[in-house]
Design a protein around this motif. Structure first.
Motif, PDB file in Angstrom:
ATOM      1  N   ASP A 233      -8.297 -51.458  -2.450  1.00 55.90           N
ATOM      2  CA  ASP A 233      -7.800 -50.086  -2.558  1.00 55.90           C
ATOM      3  C   ASP A 233      -7.469 -49.510  -1.179  1.00 55.90           C
ATOM      4  O   ASP A 233      -6.477 -48.780  -1.018  1.00 55.90           O
ATOM      5  CB  ASP A 233      -8.801 -49.195  -3.293  1.00 55.90           C
ATOM      6  CG  ASP A 233     -10.228 -49.387  -2.815  1.00 55.90           C
ATOM      7  OD1 ASP A 233     -10.486 -50.274  -1.978  1.00 55.90           O
ATOM      8  OD2 ASP A 233     -11.106 -48.641  -3.297  1.00 55.90           O
ATOM      9  N   ARG A 268     -10.323 -56.893  -9.564  1.00 52.98           N
ATOM     10  CA  ARG A 268     -10.029 -55.513  -9.227  1.00 52.98           C
ATOM     11  C   ARG A 268      -8.519 -55.401  -9.048  1.00 52.98           C
ATOM     12  O   ARG A 268      -7.877 -56.293  -8.478  1.00 52.98           O
ATOM     13  CB  ARG A 268     -10.751 -55.083  -7.950  1.00 52.98           C
ATOM     14  CG  ARG A 268     -12.263 -55.250  -8.033  1.00 52.98           C
ATOM     15  CD  ARG A 268     -12.944 -54.828  -6.751  1.00 52.98           C
ATOM     16  NE  ARG A 268     -12.936 -53.372  -6.624  1.00 52.98           N
ATOM     17  CZ  ARG A 268     -12.593 -52.712  -5.518  1.00 52.98           C
ATOM     18  NH1 ARG A 268     -12.185 -53.368  -4.450  1.00 52.98           N
ATOM     19  NH2 ARG A 268     -12.634 -51.388  -5.481  1.00 52.98           N
ATOM     20  N   ALA A 306      -9.168 -48.622  -7.270  1.00 54.44           N
ATOM     21  CA  ALA A 306      -9.109 -49.919  -7.940  1.00 54.44           C
ATOM     22  C   ALA A 306      -9.806 -49.866  -9.289  1.00 54.44           C
ATOM     23  O   ALA A 306     -10.875 -49.275  -9.425  1.00 54.44           O
ATOM     24  CB  ALA A 306      -9.742 -50.988  -7.067  1.00 54.44           C
ATOM     25  N   GLN A 307      -9.180 -50.462 -10.305  1.00 55.96           N
ATOM     26  CA  GLN A 307      -9.805 -50.657 -11.615  1.00 55.96           C
ATOM     27  C   GLN A 307     -10.332 -52.080 -11.721  1.00 55.96           C
ATOM     28  O   GLN A 307      -9.973 -52.946 -10.911  1.00 55.96           O
ATOM     29  CB  GLN A 307      -8.787 -50.428 -12.733  1.00 55.96           C
ATOM     30  CG  GLN A 307      -8.231 -49.030 -12.806  1.00 55.96           C
ATOM     31  CD  GLN A 307      -7.159 -48.950 -13.879  1.00 55.96           C
ATOM     32  OE1 GLN A 307      -5.970 -48.905 -13.588  1.00 55.96           O
ATOM     33  NE2 GLN A 307      -7.580 -48.952 -15.140  1.00 55.96           N
ATOM     34  N   GLU A 308     -11.120 -52.336 -12.747  1.00 51.73           N
ATOM     35  CA  GLU A 308     -11.652 -53.671 -12.960  1.00 51.73           C
ATOM     36  C   GLU A 308     -11.268 -54.194 -14.339  1.00 51.73           C
ATOM     37  O   GLU A 308     -11.092 -53.424 -15.284  1.00 51.73           O
ATOM     38  CB  GLU A 308     -13.178 -53.685 -12.815  1.00 51.73           C
ATOM     39  CG  GLU A 308     -13.659 -53.438 -11.389  1.00 51.73           C
ATOM     40  CD  GLU A 308     -15.134 -53.756 -11.225  1.00 51.73           C
ATOM     41  OE1 GLU A 308     -15.813 -54.041 -12.243  1.00 51.73           O
ATOM     42  OE2 GLU A 308     -15.612 -53.730 -10.072  1.00 51.73           O
TER      43      GLU A 308
END
Length: 390
Positions: A233, A268, A306-308
């Protein structure tokens, strides 16, 4: 085995521009080869181009319907009967899954093939590694790869890429760009450590040199941040700052950034723009959606989050630029998820390195003309996962 050692030593000691002469000499002396030719896959992956001093003395051969093309596609040696009982042995030349070309060795008879095929296959692999190293010091192999002249923007883009394929025990990657000789903005990049794989899929903005310059700036900024050990990120934030500082919001770049844990499959992702992802799992294709964030360089000091998500062994992820999913047919119909899902299903048995080319062929049929109006980028990731050591 002393023959193989002699061949390996000859290749490692050869001048970069003289690799083919070196392999010819040692295969003739040590393996009774009657003829040796090296073919490099062209940028469009349509033909295998002979490596020779310009102008070329041999004709290119098709990747799709030639004996050498069979070895290239299958990544296995292929024997072809020649005249007077001779045999041509076509050997894939690849480096860690990246398919460079084919080494064709003419041997006296079938008995020579049985005796030497295994060693010659290893020599072709050594040759691939030496070609990659030699390209730092000679243009010979890059010249051999082009059946047409590259535009300057395309030259810049291909020089920026890490390769077209990569394979490790945990994953396989394959990627391709169109139009191969006139690409200007789309891009991909990857890098791996012992524990992580980082992947960027970029959808460029603009045309020609300006698009290539923008992509070069963004990818260089992302690499700079990644090599400093910064999280994904923050990589996006620093690259965003670099692009905005130069263009002041006039130009920006869409990028999908992913960071995979090779041990667990946890990933991520930062979705900053238009590249899209489709996943093939258990025979079902589905579109993966993430929180859309601003492209790099659109505004000053953008924060990225950031997403996972989780990948499991057997997953295939397909990443596409808008030059794929938004391309129109002669009737104005967008290619879209349905057609793309069909292409993914029809290519499901192919290895990752072959998938982008197969899908792009389907896309050409939908488009109704050979050359696209926009860049088209496809990246395929096959996830195998890390195997437990007993």
């Amino acid at each position: 085995m002393h023959r193989f050692v002699a061949a390996e030593r000859a290749l490692r000691r050869a001048e970069p521009h003289a690799l083919l002469d070196a392999v010819r000499g040692v295969l003739t002396a040590q393996y009774d080869a009657l003829d040796v030719e090296l073919f490099m896959a062209d940028y469009g992956l349509s033909v295998l181009q002979p490596v020779s001093v310009l102008p070329h003395t041999l004709e290119p051969v098709s990747v799709h319907n030639s004996p050498a093309g069979r070895a290239f596609g299958s990544q296995q040696p292929y024997c072809e009967a020649a005249r007077d009982g001779r045999v041509r042995l076509h050997l894939p030349v690849s480096v860690r899954g990246d398919r460079l070309g084919v080494l064709t060795v003419t041997l006296p008879d079938d008995d020579a093939v049985r005796r030497w095929e295994e060693e010659l296959t290893e020599i072709a692999e050594v040759l691939g590694h030496e070609v990659v190293v030699a390209e730092r010091d000679t243009d010979l192999f890059m010249q051999a790869r082009r059946k047409d002249r590259l535009t300057l923007a395309a030259e810049m883009q291909w020089h920026l890429l890490p390769g077209r394929a990569c394979a490790r025990s945990e994953y396989e990657l394959g990627a391709q760009l169109e139009p191969a000789y006139a690409i200007f903005g789309d891009n991909f990049d990857w890098s791996a450590t012992a524990d992580r794989l980082t992947l960027y899929v970029t959808n460029g903005m603009g045309e020609g040199i300006e698009a290539s310059l923008l992509t070069n700036l963004a990818i260089s900024a992302l690499r700079n941040a990644r090599r400093a050990g910064i999280e994904i990120d923050d990589q996006a934030a620093l690259a965003d700052h670099a692009v905005y500082s130069h263009y002041q919001g006039r130009c920006y770049l869409s990028v999908l950034m992913l960071d995979f844990d090779l041990a667990t499959g946890r990933a991520r992702v930062v979705d900053a723009g238009s590249p899209q992802v489709l996943r093939l799992r258990d025979g079902v294709v589905e579109h993966m959606s993430f929180d859309a964030q601003l492209p790099l360089g659109m505004f000053e000091e953008t924060d990225y989050v950031a997403q996972e998500f989780q990948v499991i062994p057997g997953d295939r992820l397909i990443f596409v630029s808008d030059g794929v999913h938004a391309v129109a047919s002669p009737k104005g119909e967008a290619y879209g998820d349905a057609a793309l899902s069909g292409a993914i299903q029809s290519s499901r048995l192919l290895p990752a390195a072959e998938v982008p080319r197969a899908i792009l062929r389907e896309l050409t049929g939908h488009r109704g003309k050979r050359l696209p109006d926009d860049d088209a980028l496809i990246v395929c990731l096959d996830w195998h996962g890390r195997q437990e050591v007993a």
